[in-house]
Design an enzyme around this catalytic site. Sequence first.
Site, mmCIF file in Angstrom:
data_model
loop_
_atom_site.group_PDB
_atom_site.id
_atom_site.type_symbol
_atom_site.label_atom_id
_atom_site.label_comp_id
_atom_site.label_asym_id
_atom_site.label_seq_id
_atom_site.Cartn_x
_atom_site.Cartn_y
_atom_site.Cartn_z
ATOM 1 C CG ASP A 186 25.099 -15.637 6.145
ATOM 2 O OD1 ASP A 186 26.117 -16.248 6.518
ATOM 3 O OD2 ASP A 186 24.279 -15.133 6.937
ATOM 4 N N GLY A 212 24.874 -9.521 11.769
ATOM 5 C CA GLY A 212 26.158 -10.211 11.938
ATOM 6 C C GLY A 212 27.267 -9.419 11.277
ATOM 7 N NE ARG A 255 21.826 -15.559 10.149
ATOM 8 C CZ ARG A 255 21.015 -14.688 10.707
ATOM 9 N NH1 ARG A 255 19.817 -14.497 10.225
ATOM 10 N NH2 ARG A 255 21.419 -14.010 11.729
ATOM 11 C CB THR A 294 25.564 -10.740 5.418
ATOM 12 O OG1 THR A 294 25.456 -12.099 5.878
ATOM 13 C CG2 THR A 294 24.907 -10.667 4.053
ATOM 14 C CG ASP A 317 17.771 -11.118 5.267
ATOM 15 O OD1 ASP A 317 18.440 -11.101 6.316
ATOM 16 O OD2 ASP A 317 17.153 -12.114 4.865
ATOM 17 C CG ASP A 341 21.712 -14.293 3.426
ATOM 18 O OD1 ASP A 341 22.304 -13.196 3.331
ATOM 19 O OD2 ASP A 341 21.272 -14.720 4.501
ATOM 20 N NE ARG A 387 22.400 -11.296 15.238
ATOM 21 C CZ ARG A 387 22.654 -11.542 13.968
ATOM 22 N NH1 ARG A 387 21.912 -11.020 13.027
ATOM 23 N NH2 ARG A 387 23.636 -12.337 13.612
HETATM 24 P P1 ATP Z 1 22.990 -11.271 9.114
HETATM 25 O O1 ATP Z 1 22.243 -11.875 7.966
HETATM 26 O O2 ATP Z 1 24.434 -11.131 8.869
HETATM 27 O O3 ATP Z 1 22.686 -11.885 10.423
HETATM 28 P P2 ATP Z 1 20.980 -9.241 9.379
HETATM 29 O O4 ATP Z 1 20.973 -7.791 9.071
HETATM 30 O O5 ATP Z 1 20.030 -10.093 8.601
HETATM 31 O O6 ATP Z 1 22.474 -9.753 9.231
HETATM 32 P P3 ATP Z 1 19.328 -9.412 11.748
HETATM 33 O O7 ATP Z 1 19.680 -9.763 13.148
HETATM 34 O O8 ATP Z 1 18.280 -10.205 11.073
HETATM 35 O O9 ATP Z 1 20.704 -9.444 10.938
HETATM 36 O O10 ATP Z 1 18.862 -7.878 11.707
HETATM 37 C C1 ATP Z 1 19.684 -6.866 12.256
HETATM 38 C C2 ATP Z 1 18.845 -5.829 12.939
HETATM 39 O O11 ATP Z 1 17.968 -5.202 11.981
HETATM 40 C C3 ATP Z 1 17.895 -6.358 14.009
HETATM 41 O O12 ATP Z 1 18.523 -6.611 15.236
HETATM 42 C C4 ATP Z 1 16.890 -5.207 14.096
HETATM 43 O O13 ATP Z 1 17.438 -4.133 14.850
HETATM 44 C C5 ATP Z 1 16.761 -4.785 12.634
HETATM 45 N N1 ATP Z 1 15.588 -5.461 12.042
HETATM 46 C C6 ATP Z 1 15.459 -6.776 11.738
HETATM 47 N N2 ATP Z 1 14.230 -7.071 11.256
HETATM 48 C C7 ATP Z 1 13.547 -5.901 11.242
HETATM 49 C C8 ATP Z 1 12.225 -5.522 10.854
HETATM 50 N N3 ATP Z 1 11.341 -6.407 10.381
HETATM 51 N N4 ATP Z 1 11.863 -4.220 10.971
HETATM 52 C C9 ATP Z 1 12.741 -3.306 11.455
HETATM 53 N N5 ATP Z 1 13.996 -3.606 11.850
HETATM 54 C C10 ATP Z 1 14.406 -4.870 11.752
#
Ligand code: ATP
Length: 329
Positions: free
Chosen positions: A127, A11, A171, A125, A103, A129, A72
């Site tokens: 959040d 995000g 979240r 982010t 994360d 978090d 994503r």
């Molecule tokens: P936010 O908390 O703001 O949504 P985020 O980084 O947690 O941000 P996610 O959609 O969970 O958002 O993850 C972003 C991208 O990171 C995913 O679309 C994917 O490309 C990569 N990713 C997520 N989980 C994994 C994983 N377990 N292993 C490798 N890459 C990952």
Amino acid sequence: MKRIAVLTSGGDAPGMNAAVRAVVRKAIYEGMEVFGINYGYAGMVAGDIFPLTGRDVGDKISRGGTFLYSARFPEFAEVEGQLAGIEQLKKHGIEGVVVVGGDGSYHGAMRLTEHGFPAVGVPGTIDNDIVGTDYTIGFDTAVTTALDAIDKIRDTSSSHKRTFIVEVMGRSAGDIALWAGIGAGADEILIPEHDFDVNELVASIKHGYKNGKNHNIIVLAEGVMSGSELAKKVKAAGDDSDLRVSTLGHIQRGGTPTARDRVLASWMGARAVELLKAGRGGLAVGIHNEKLVESPILGSAEEGALFSLDNGKIIVNNPHKANLDLFKL
Ligand code: ATP
């Protein structure tokens, strides 16, 4: 390390541009070359990779969103996706990556590091978090936006003697609700970290009006339930006030970053470059007690991890959460 890349993932959050700007300018200052990767891991795998100059990040520090775009890309959780990404990085002569994201994005950075490709995480982010930092980039701006909206809702709430449930983002974390709720002087703040009793909530609303209040503002973290769900429960429990729901939604993700987020992003982006320059990957940059820290990205990304390590010292995530009881105002 002579050439690094930077991407934003997950995000978007206000201040991500400031972080990218800091990475680019610091890297150039340190004699390195920097490449940008569009659309996070999706762009890495697709080879959407291009050189960035110091000029390219001019006029960016004050802008919300991310000029590198975000995406994503669940395929990056698979080893084939990760190896395809690394192949593209190697093709461009890139030796290390700064990942600005949440994360989920840290998991991707962790996988890159495990494949022998150093990656450093910068917490971007709204959040708040992420383990390993007291504050994430974008949180302060999101709270400020939510606060401003709640102030406005309070005006109309008072004029009509209404009860408002204001649903905010976050979240599964209650930080935005807690900070915006305290700052706005909300009557009730509901967060996932604390249970609540709907009967007590209704009693509190009734008590407020009986004592001459002109409004009732309930700030609800989305991680508890939706505003409309809570409204149904409140009505079923006997609330007889004029009840409205306002879901703030994506306005909390946009807008000009606050001074705090810009400075935090600048500090953290620069530190990430220093780490990569020293050949250190698998780390996440954070701020703890107003000092920059780094901790293993594994600890930071691990689902449900309660702490991470910084030079052998345990860092408890978000220490202000430990003081929740102080906020029963
Ligand atoms: P936010 O908390 O703001 O949504 P985020 O980084 O947690 O941000 P996610 O959609 O969970 O958002 O993850 C972003 C991208 O990171 C995913 O679309 C994917 O490309 C990569 N990713 C997520 N989980 C994994 C994983 N377990 N292993 C490798 N890459 C990952």
